[in-house]
Design an enzyme around this catalytic site. Structure first.
Site, PDB file in Angstrom:
ATOM      1  N   SER A   1      26.097 -19.773  23.977  1.00  0.00           N
ATOM      2  CA  SER A   1      26.665 -20.713  23.150  1.00  0.00           C
ATOM      3  C   SER A   1      27.138 -19.924  21.843  1.00  0.00           C
ATOM      4  O   SER A   1      26.848 -18.623  21.634  1.00  0.00           O
ATOM      5  CB  SER A   1      25.419 -21.425  22.639  1.00  0.00           C
ATOM      6  OG  SER A   1      25.585 -22.420  21.503  1.00  0.00           O
TER       7      SER A   1
ATOM      8  N   TYR B   1      16.075 -23.366  20.812  1.00  0.00           N
ATOM      9  CA  TYR B   1      17.229 -23.221  21.300  1.00  0.00           C
ATOM     10  C   TYR B   1      18.232 -22.015  21.030  1.00  0.00           C
ATOM     11  O   TYR B   1      18.621 -21.228  21.995  1.00  0.00           O
ATOM     12  CB  TYR B   1      18.071 -24.561  21.205  1.00  0.00           C
ATOM     13  CG  TYR B   1      19.514 -24.585  21.586  1.00  0.00           C
ATOM     14  CD1 TYR B   1      19.647 -25.047  22.862  1.00  0.00           C
ATOM     15  CD2 TYR B   1      20.718 -24.263  21.064  1.00  0.00           C
ATOM     16  CE1 TYR B   1      20.794 -25.069  23.454  1.00  0.00           C
ATOM     17  CE2 TYR B   1      21.816 -24.234  21.477  1.00  0.00           C
ATOM     18  CZ  TYR B   1      21.957 -24.506  22.864  1.00  0.00           C
ATOM     19  OH  TYR B   1      23.095 -24.704  23.262  1.00  0.00           O
TER      20      TYR B   1
HETATM   21  N1  LIG Z   1      27.751 -29.191  24.638  1.00  0.00           N
HETATM   22  C1  LIG Z   1      28.215 -28.132  23.594  1.00  0.00           C
HETATM   23  O1  LIG Z   1      28.648 -28.198  22.473  1.00  0.00           O
HETATM   24  C2  LIG Z   1      27.455 -26.771  23.804  1.00  0.00           C
HETATM   25  C3  LIG Z   1      27.749 -25.708  23.232  1.00  0.00           C
HETATM   26  C4  LIG Z   1      27.205 -24.420  23.052  1.00  0.00           C
HETATM   27  C5  LIG Z   1      26.642 -24.333  24.693  1.00  0.00           C
HETATM   28  N2  LIG Z   1      26.509 -25.300  25.463  1.00  0.00           N
HETATM   29  C6  LIG Z   1      25.365 -24.840  26.483  1.00  0.00           C
HETATM   30  O2  LIG Z   1      26.028 -25.560  27.513  1.00  0.00           O
HETATM   31  C7  LIG Z   1      25.239 -26.110  28.557  1.00  0.00           C
HETATM   32  C8  LIG Z   1      25.516 -27.403  28.966  1.00  0.00           C
HETATM   33  O3  LIG Z   1      25.126 -28.289  27.976  1.00  0.00           O
HETATM   34  P1  LIG Z   1      25.647 -29.648  27.694  1.00  0.00           P
HETATM   35  O4  LIG Z   1      26.231 -29.790  26.252  1.00  0.00           O
HETATM   36  O5  LIG Z   1      26.843 -30.137  28.710  1.00  0.00           O
HETATM   37  O6  LIG Z   1      24.628 -30.637  27.927  1.00  0.00           O
HETATM   38  P2  LIG Z   1      24.412 -32.043  28.620  1.00  0.00           P
HETATM   39  O7  LIG Z   1      23.127 -32.459  28.178  1.00  0.00           O
HETATM   40  O8  LIG Z   1      25.366 -32.962  28.642  1.00  0.00           O
HETATM   41  O9  LIG Z   1      24.252 -31.490  30.185  1.00  0.00           O
HETATM   42  C9  LIG Z   1      23.093 -30.742  30.746  1.00  0.00           C
HETATM   43  C10 LIG Z   1      22.839 -31.309  32.347  1.00  0.00           C
HETATM   44  O10 LIG Z   1      21.984 -30.263  32.582  1.00  0.00           O
HETATM   45  C11 LIG Z   1      21.064 -31.073  33.485  1.00  0.00           C
HETATM   46  N3  LIG Z   1      19.596 -30.545  33.380  1.00  0.00           N
HETATM   47  C12 LIG Z   1      18.773 -30.336  32.602  1.00  0.00           C
HETATM   48  N4  LIG Z   1      17.571 -29.522  32.794  1.00  0.00           N
HETATM   49  C13 LIG Z   1      17.810 -29.323  34.092  1.00  0.00           C
HETATM   50  C14 LIG Z   1      17.142 -28.696  35.253  1.00  0.00           C
HETATM   51  N5  LIG Z   1      15.811 -28.248  34.734  1.00  0.00           N
HETATM   52  N6  LIG Z   1      17.421 -28.350  36.327  1.00  0.00           N
HETATM   53  C15 LIG Z   1      18.883 -28.761  36.732  1.00  0.00           C
HETATM   54  N7  LIG Z   1      19.592 -29.339  35.821  1.00  0.00           N
HETATM   55  C16 LIG Z   1      19.194 -29.857  34.706  1.00  0.00           C
HETATM   56  C17 LIG Z   1      20.987 -32.537  32.819  1.00  0.00           C
HETATM   57  O11 LIG Z   1      20.542 -33.283  33.513  1.00  0.00           O
HETATM   58  C18 LIG Z   1      22.555 -32.737  32.403  1.00  0.00           C
HETATM   59  O12 LIG Z   1      23.225 -33.261  33.420  1.00  0.00           O
HETATM   60  C19 LIG Z   1      24.015 -25.679  28.150  1.00  0.00           C
HETATM   61  O13 LIG Z   1      23.511 -24.394  28.609  1.00  0.00           O
HETATM   62  C20 LIG Z   1      24.268 -25.824  26.538  1.00  0.00           C
HETATM   63  O14 LIG Z   1      23.062 -24.858  25.983  1.00  0.00           O
HETATM   64  C21 LIG Z   1      26.716 -26.771  25.147  1.00  0.00           C
END
Ligand SMILES: NC(=O)c1ccc[n+]([C@@H]2O[C@H](COP(=O)([O-])OP(=O)(O)OC[C@H]3O[C@@H](n4cnc5c(N)ncnc54)[C@H](O)[C@@H]3O)[C@@H](O)[C@H]2O)c1
Length: 287
Positions: A146, A159
């Site tokens: 991230s 986080y």
């Molecule tokens: N959205 C952002 O702006 C952003 C920015 C930087 C990094 N990220 C990273 O991107 C990745 C995805 O995040 P997102 O924002 O799309 O989140 P989100 O919450 O929209 O999606 C995450 C998905 O992971 C699933 N999940 C959670 N725990 C789980 C487990 N134990 N086993 C299997 N699946 C599981 C959830 O059910 C969900 O469908 C994460 O690692 C997050 O840290 C996101």
């Protein structure tokens, strides 16, 4: 090589494919021509995405699997290799957020972040890498760090720590694959999204004692940035294109994330203590 040439076929396994970035990556992989394996704990979400992708003529399967469970992830890898063949792309994407002061953070919430964000990535590597290295077909591993992997942010310490960990782990893994002599066909890359529309802040943990107001104010501030955040499909296209160019750091918003990288480098180089920032953290105009 462009993304369609590299990722126009083969199997893509994406954890956390039920929402946000994972769903965007799955949709784009599917459009490029990959068979997608949609992995999540949210059975309904991946079943719906599977139906959507199949309706568009793509090949997709959904697998309910908790990335916190090392044996379940191993069983998933063995099953995918047995039933679908070599994995061309593994995306260790599942992740969760946590708001609140570190000293207020419930032990189970801390463990949830460590288990999903760090252990989940390790379990994916442990289960899939040996299969990838044993074969001779090209394979890619993307781990989701991230902008938080290069920044320090109060009230999100659990986080942020996890995303620094994933970045370091991925950099080490990149070297280990070279050291072990598999870099000719196994490619390791780190994904650093900036701000992408998703459910992560809604589903984030908070605190149930101590300064709940500080935790929820931080959650509200992060929910605020959603308005200017990137569409997950656009983010996926950027990530696939950068991966095809052979970059190591795959960055959805190069200016925004790049400025955090520059700031991190400056602090480490000057040995300055981190400074508390009060200004808005995300300016979509800069992204
Ligand atoms: N959205 C952002 O702006 C952003 C920015 C930087 C990094 N990220 C990273 O991107 C990745 C995805 O995040 P997102 O924002 O799309 O989140 P989100 O919450 O929209 O999606 C995450 C998905 O992971 C699933 N999940 C959670 N725990 C789980 C487990 N134990 N086993 C299997 N699946 C599981 C959830 O059910 C969900 O469908 C994460 O690692 C997050 O840290 C996101």
């Amino acid at each position: 090589m462009n993304a369609r040439q590299l990722f126009g076929g083969g199997v893509a396994v994406i954890t956390g494919a039920g929402a946000g970035i994972g769903a965007g990556l799955a949709r784009h992989a599917s459009r490029l021509g990959m068979t997608t394996v949609l992995v999540d704990v949210d059975a309904a979400a991946i079943a719906a995405l599977r139906d959507e992708l199949r309706a568009a003529g793509a090949s997709a399967v959904d697998k309910v699997c908790d990335v916190r469970d090392a044996e379940a992830v191993q069983a998933l890898a063995d099953e995918v290799y047995r039933d679908l063949g070599p994995v061309r792309l593994l995306v260790n994407n599942a992740g969760v957020e946590q708001f609140g002061y570190l000293w207020d953070t419930p032990v189970e919430n801390w463990r949830r972040v460590v288990d999903v964000n760090i252990n989940g990535v390790f379990h994916g590597i442990r289960a899939f890498l040996p299969h990838m290295m044993a074969g001779d077909t090209p394979a890619w591993v993307w781990n989701l760090s991230s902008i938080g992997g290069v920044a320090v942010v109060p009230l999100q310490a659990a986080y942020i720590m996890s995303k620094h960990a994933v970045l370091a782990l991925t950099e080490c893994l990149h070297l280990e694959v070279q050291a072990a002599g598999h870099a000719d066909h196994v490619h390791v890359q780190a994904v650093l999204p900036g701000a992408v529309v998703s459910n992560i802040f809604e589903s984030a943990g908070g605190v149930d004692g101590g300064d709940t107001s500080a935790a929820e104010t931080q959650r509200a501030a992060m929910l605020d940035i959603k308005a200017g955040a990137m569409d997950p499909l656009v983010a996926a296209e950027v990530v696939f294109d950068q991966a095809a160019q052979g970059r190591f750091y795959l960055i959805t918003q190069p200016d925004y994330v790049g400025s955090a990288m520059t700031e991190r480098a400056r602090v480490l180089t000057t040995h300055e203590a981190p400074r508390l920032r009060t200004e808005r953290r995300f300016d979509p105009a800069q992204s």
